[in-house]
Design a protein around this motif. Sequence first.
Motif, PDB file in Angstrom:
ATOM      1  N   ASP A 192      -3.448   7.285   9.203  1.00 58.92           N
ATOM      2  CA  ASP A 192      -3.836   6.043   9.871  1.00 58.92           C
ATOM      3  C   ASP A 192      -5.355   5.847   9.814  1.00 58.92           C
ATOM      4  O   ASP A 192      -5.838   4.738   9.559  1.00 58.92           O
ATOM      5  N   ASN A 208      -6.312   4.794   6.263  1.00 57.76           N
ATOM      6  CA  ASN A 208      -5.972   3.390   5.985  1.00 57.76           C
ATOM      7  C   ASN A 208      -6.925   2.433   6.681  1.00 57.76           C
ATOM      8  O   ASN A 208      -7.371   1.445   6.087  1.00 57.76           O
ATOM      9  N   LYS A 209      -7.245   2.724   7.924  1.00 56.06           N
ATOM     10  CA  LYS A 209      -8.183   1.860   8.658  1.00 56.06           C
ATOM     11  C   LYS A 209      -9.565   1.887   8.020  1.00 56.06           C
ATOM     12  O   LYS A 209     -10.229   0.855   7.907  1.00 56.06           O
TER      13      LYS A 209
END
Length: 95
Positions: free
Chosen positions: A18, A21-22
């Motif tokens: 996560d 991806n951010k």
Amino acid sequence: MPVSTGANANINIRVDRDIKNKAQDVFAALGLDMTTAVNIFLRQAIRKNGIPFELIAEQAEVKRTPPRLGYMKGQIKELDGHDWFEPLDDFKEYM
């Protein structure tokens, strides 16, 4: 800063998916890919001779019980020598 003419080296790191991806979304919005962003970070670390941003530990939320009024009055009295009224009735009599 001069561009290195040496051979490239790979760095393998593990990052939460996560977070990765951010970060990629942020870098894409800046027109950068992950490799370029990491290279910028590394160059800045070299330039600053350290982490290129301030690191601050988060303080745990401190739950404090409000001090008793009598205790506070005692501290204030010690600080500036004032006489303090105990109950509200004493204050009304003074007025």
